[in-house]
Design a protein around this motif. Structure first.
Motif, PDB file in Angstrom:
ATOM      1  N   VAL A   1       0.853  -1.187   0.000  1.00 31.54           N
ATOM      2  CA  VAL A   1       0.000   0.000   0.000  1.00 31.54           C
ATOM      3  C   VAL A   1       0.886   1.234   0.000  1.00 31.54           C
ATOM      4  CG1 VAL A   1      -1.681   1.328   1.343  1.00 31.54           C
ATOM      5  CG2 VAL A   1      -1.875  -1.161   1.206  1.00 31.54           C
ATOM      6  N   ARG A   2       0.548   2.176  -0.856  1.00 29.70           N
ATOM      7  CA  ARG A   2       1.275   3.444  -0.923  1.00 29.70           C
ATOM      8  C   ARG A   2       0.284   4.565  -0.660  1.00 29.70           C
ATOM      9  NH1 ARG A   2       3.645   3.731  -6.699  1.00 29.70           N
ATOM     10  NH2 ARG A   2       4.748   5.515  -5.840  1.00 29.70           N
ATOM     11  N   VAL A   3       0.717   5.549   0.121  1.00 24.28           N
ATOM     12  CA  VAL A   3      -0.099   6.734   0.343  1.00 24.28           C
ATOM     13  C   VAL A   3       0.522   7.846  -0.487  1.00 24.28           C
ATOM     14  CG1 VAL A   3      -1.002   8.378   2.024  1.00 24.28           C
ATOM     15  CG2 VAL A   3      -0.724   5.971   2.660  1.00 24.28           C
ATOM     16  N   LEU A   4      -0.217   8.296  -1.502  1.00 22.22           N
ATOM     17  CA  LEU A   4       0.264   9.307  -2.431  1.00 22.22           C
ATOM     18  C   LEU A   4      -0.416  10.638  -2.151  1.00 22.22           C
ATOM     19  CD1 LEU A   4       0.135   7.093  -5.631  1.00 22.22           C
ATOM     20  CD2 LEU A   4       2.054   7.468  -4.109  1.00 22.22           C
ATOM     21  N   ARG A   5       0.221  11.708  -2.607  1.00 19.66           N
ATOM     22  CA  ARG A   5      -0.300  13.047  -2.355  1.00 19.66           C
ATOM     23  C   ARG A   5      -1.058  13.552  -3.570  1.00 19.66           C
ATOM     24  NH1 ARG A   5       5.252  15.587  -0.006  1.00 19.66           N
ATOM     25  NH2 ARG A   5       5.746  15.361  -2.206  1.00 19.66           N
ATOM     26  N   GLY A   6      -2.353  13.754  -3.383  1.00 20.23           N
ATOM     27  CA  GLY A   6      -3.186  14.299  -4.448  1.00 20.23           C
ATOM     28  C   GLY A   6      -3.431  15.776  -4.233  1.00 20.23           C
ATOM     29  N   GLY A   7      -4.188  16.371  -5.106  1.00 17.64           N
ATOM     30  CA  GLY A   7      -4.507  17.782  -4.994  1.00 17.64           C
ATOM     31  C   GLY A   7      -5.439  18.084  -3.837  1.00 17.64           C
ATOM     32  N   ARG A   8      -6.216  17.097  -3.423  1.00 18.10           N
ATOM     33  CA  ARG A   8      -7.173  17.285  -2.331  1.00 18.10           C
ATOM     34  C   ARG A   8      -6.844  16.440  -1.112  1.00 18.10           C
ATOM     35  NH1 ARG A   8     -10.008  15.767  -6.526  1.00 18.10           N
ATOM     36  NH2 ARG A   8     -10.412  17.375  -8.040  1.00 18.10           N
ATOM     37  N   GLY A   9      -5.606  16.004  -0.987  1.00 18.69           N
ATOM     38  CA  GLY A   9      -5.213  15.224   0.183  1.00 18.69           C
ATOM     39  C   GLY A   9      -4.646  13.871  -0.204  1.00 18.69           C
ATOM     40  N   PRO A  10      -4.365  13.037   0.813  1.00 22.21           N
ATOM     41  CA  PRO A  10      -3.739  11.736   0.561  1.00 22.21           C
ATOM     42  C   PRO A  10      -4.662  10.760  -0.161  1.00 22.21           C
ATOM     43  CG  PRO A  10      -3.999  12.140   2.936  1.00 22.21           C
ATOM     44  CD  PRO A  10      -4.558  13.315   2.225  1.00 22.21           C
TER      45      PRO A  10
ATOM     46  N   LEU B   1      -0.112  -0.059 -12.328  1.00 19.69           N
ATOM     47  CA  LEU B   1      -0.352   1.243 -11.699  1.00 19.69           C
ATOM     48  C   LEU B   1      -1.556   1.922 -12.340  1.00 19.69           C
ATOM     49  CD1 LEU B   1       3.143   2.948 -11.207  1.00 19.69           C
ATOM     50  CD2 LEU B   1       1.698   1.826  -9.518  1.00 19.69           C
ATOM     51  N   PRO B   2      -2.439   2.494 -11.505  1.00 26.99           N
ATOM     52  CA  PRO B   2      -3.562   3.237 -12.076  1.00 26.99           C
ATOM     53  C   PRO B   2      -3.062   4.436 -12.865  1.00 26.99           C
ATOM     54  CG  PRO B   2      -3.700   3.137  -9.659  1.00 26.99           C
ATOM     55  CD  PRO B   2      -2.439   2.471 -10.058  1.00 26.99           C
ATOM     56  N   VAL B   3      -3.846   4.867 -13.831  1.00 23.23           N
ATOM     57  CA  VAL B   3      -3.444   5.893 -14.783  1.00 23.23           C
ATOM     58  C   VAL B   3      -3.204   7.266 -14.137  1.00 23.23           C
ATOM     59  CG1 VAL B   3      -5.763   6.620 -15.445  1.00 23.23           C
ATOM     60  CG2 VAL B   3      -3.910   6.691 -17.136  1.00 23.23           C
ATOM     61  N   PHE B   4      -3.591   7.449 -12.903  1.00 23.40           N
ATOM     62  CA  PHE B   4      -3.345   8.740 -12.248  1.00 23.40           C
ATOM     63  C   PHE B   4      -2.029   8.757 -11.470  1.00 23.40           C
ATOM     64  CE2 PHE B   4      -6.340   6.245  -9.684  1.00 23.40           C
ATOM     65  CZ  PHE B   4      -5.675   6.147  -8.473  1.00 23.40           C
ATOM     66  N   VAL B   5      -1.238   7.684 -11.584  1.00 25.57           N
ATOM     67  CA  VAL B   5       0.025   7.553 -10.840  1.00 25.57           C
ATOM     68  C   VAL B   5       1.204   7.509 -11.810  1.00 25.57           C
ATOM     69  CG1 VAL B   5       1.341   6.071  -9.276  1.00 25.57           C
ATOM     70  CG2 VAL B   5      -1.131   6.289  -8.987  1.00 25.57           C
ATOM     71  N   LEU B   6       2.223   8.308 -11.524  1.00 27.63           N
ATOM     72  CA  LEU B   6       3.488   8.227 -12.259  1.00 27.63           C
ATOM     73  C   LEU B   6       4.427   7.295 -11.496  1.00 27.63           C
ATOM     74  CD1 LEU B   6       4.008  11.948 -13.251  1.00 27.63           C
ATOM     75  CD2 LEU B   6       3.874  10.033 -14.830  1.00 27.63           C
ATOM     76  N   ALA B   7       5.170   6.478 -12.207  1.00 29.82           N
ATOM     77  CA  ALA B   7       6.101   5.543 -11.579  1.00 29.82           C
ATOM     78  C   ALA B   7       7.113   6.290 -10.709  1.00 29.82           C
ATOM     79  CB  ALA B   7       6.835   4.729 -12.646  1.00 29.82           C
ATOM     80  N   ARG B   8       7.331   5.783  -9.524  1.00 27.24           N
ATOM     81  CA  ARG B   8       8.336   6.288  -8.578  1.00 27.24           C
ATOM     82  C   ARG B   8       8.118   7.731  -8.149  1.00 27.24           C
ATOM     83  NH1 ARG B   8      12.336   2.541  -8.052  1.00 27.24           N
ATOM     84  NH2 ARG B   8      12.436   0.983  -9.700  1.00 27.24           N
ATOM     85  N   ARG B   9       6.876   8.171  -8.137  1.00 29.41           N
ATOM     86  CA  ARG B   9       6.547   9.522  -7.669  1.00 29.41           C
ATOM     87  C   ARG B   9       5.493   9.424  -6.571  1.00 29.41           C
ATOM     88  NH1 ARG B   9      10.480  13.002  -9.396  1.00 29.41           N
ATOM     89  NH2 ARG B   9      11.290  11.957 -11.237  1.00 29.41           N
ATOM     90  N   VAL B  10       5.648  10.244  -5.537  1.00 31.03           N
ATOM     91  CA  VAL B  10       4.712  10.228  -4.419  1.00 31.03           C
ATOM     92  C   VAL B  10       3.524  11.158  -4.671  1.00 31.03           C
ATOM     93  CG1 VAL B  10       5.786  12.033  -3.012  1.00 31.03           C
ATOM     94  CG2 VAL B  10       4.631  10.135  -1.888  1.00 31.03           C
TER      95      VAL B  10
END
Length: 198
Positions: A44-53, A73-82
């Protein structure tokens, strides 16, 4: 690449649809064209979106043909980016419009060094990105019109990404619902800011 190393494969944003496609044998191995099958989960990864985690647990798949494993990876995620693609894309667009790293970092609540890293990486390959997305635009547009040259190569590359997104939306209706930076993630296989792409 060693057999034990997993490749990243960009898939849709809806995990239920991805599961259905895996179960139905609809996802193809990019290495050999074989059928991908379920093969557990990533951490599980917690990523930072525009409106929160945003919590993401990527599905893993393995090719039934060549045995290569893939992280889906879902299309809203870039590889190796938080940070999600929407945030990074907005930062790149702001830079193309003339904003500096400090202004962008303050607007998104991100560390200045993180934003500078995105901008440097994109800038270092701006010509290759411009060429890639201009070619994509010309390939998919019904009546292609490449973007006009702007004040900087960085801005030219961002304009090419936006142009390719518009071209894809003109060809496929459902793409029109997707923001330009999600189209960029899909077209780059999630590797827009990864080393060695395009």
């Amino acid at each position: 690449m060693k057999r034990s190393e997993a490749l990243v494969l960009t898939v849709g944003a809806d995990p239920v649809v991805v599961e259905g496609r895996l179960a139905g044998g609809e996802l193809e191995c990019p290495c050999c064209g074989g059928m991908l099958a379920r093969w557990g989960w990533g951490r599980v990864r917690v990523l930072r979106g525009g409106r929160g985690p945003v919590r993401v647990r990527p599905r893993r798949a393995r090719c039934r043909g060549c045995g290569m494993s893939h992280v889906l990876l879902p299309v809203f995620v870039l590889a190796r980016r938080v940070d999600l693609a929407e945030v990074i894309g907005a930062a790149l667009a702001a830079k193309a419009a003339g904003a500096g790293a400090r202004t962008i970092a303050a607007a998104w609540g991100r560390p200045v060094d993180t934003v500078r890293g995105w901008l440097r990486r994109f800038s270092s390959r701006a010509e290759a990105v411009r060429v890639f997305f201009t070619a994509l635009l010309v390939e998919v547009a019904v009546d292609p019109v490449p973007p006009a040259q702007t004040a900087s190569l960085f801005a030219d590359a961002v304009a090419a990404v936006a142009g390719a997104s518009v071209a894809a939306a003109s060809r496929w209706e459902h793409v029109g619902e997707a923001p330009p930076w999600l189209v960029a993630v899909a077209a780059s296989g999630g590797r827009l800011l990864a080393p060695g792409w395009p």
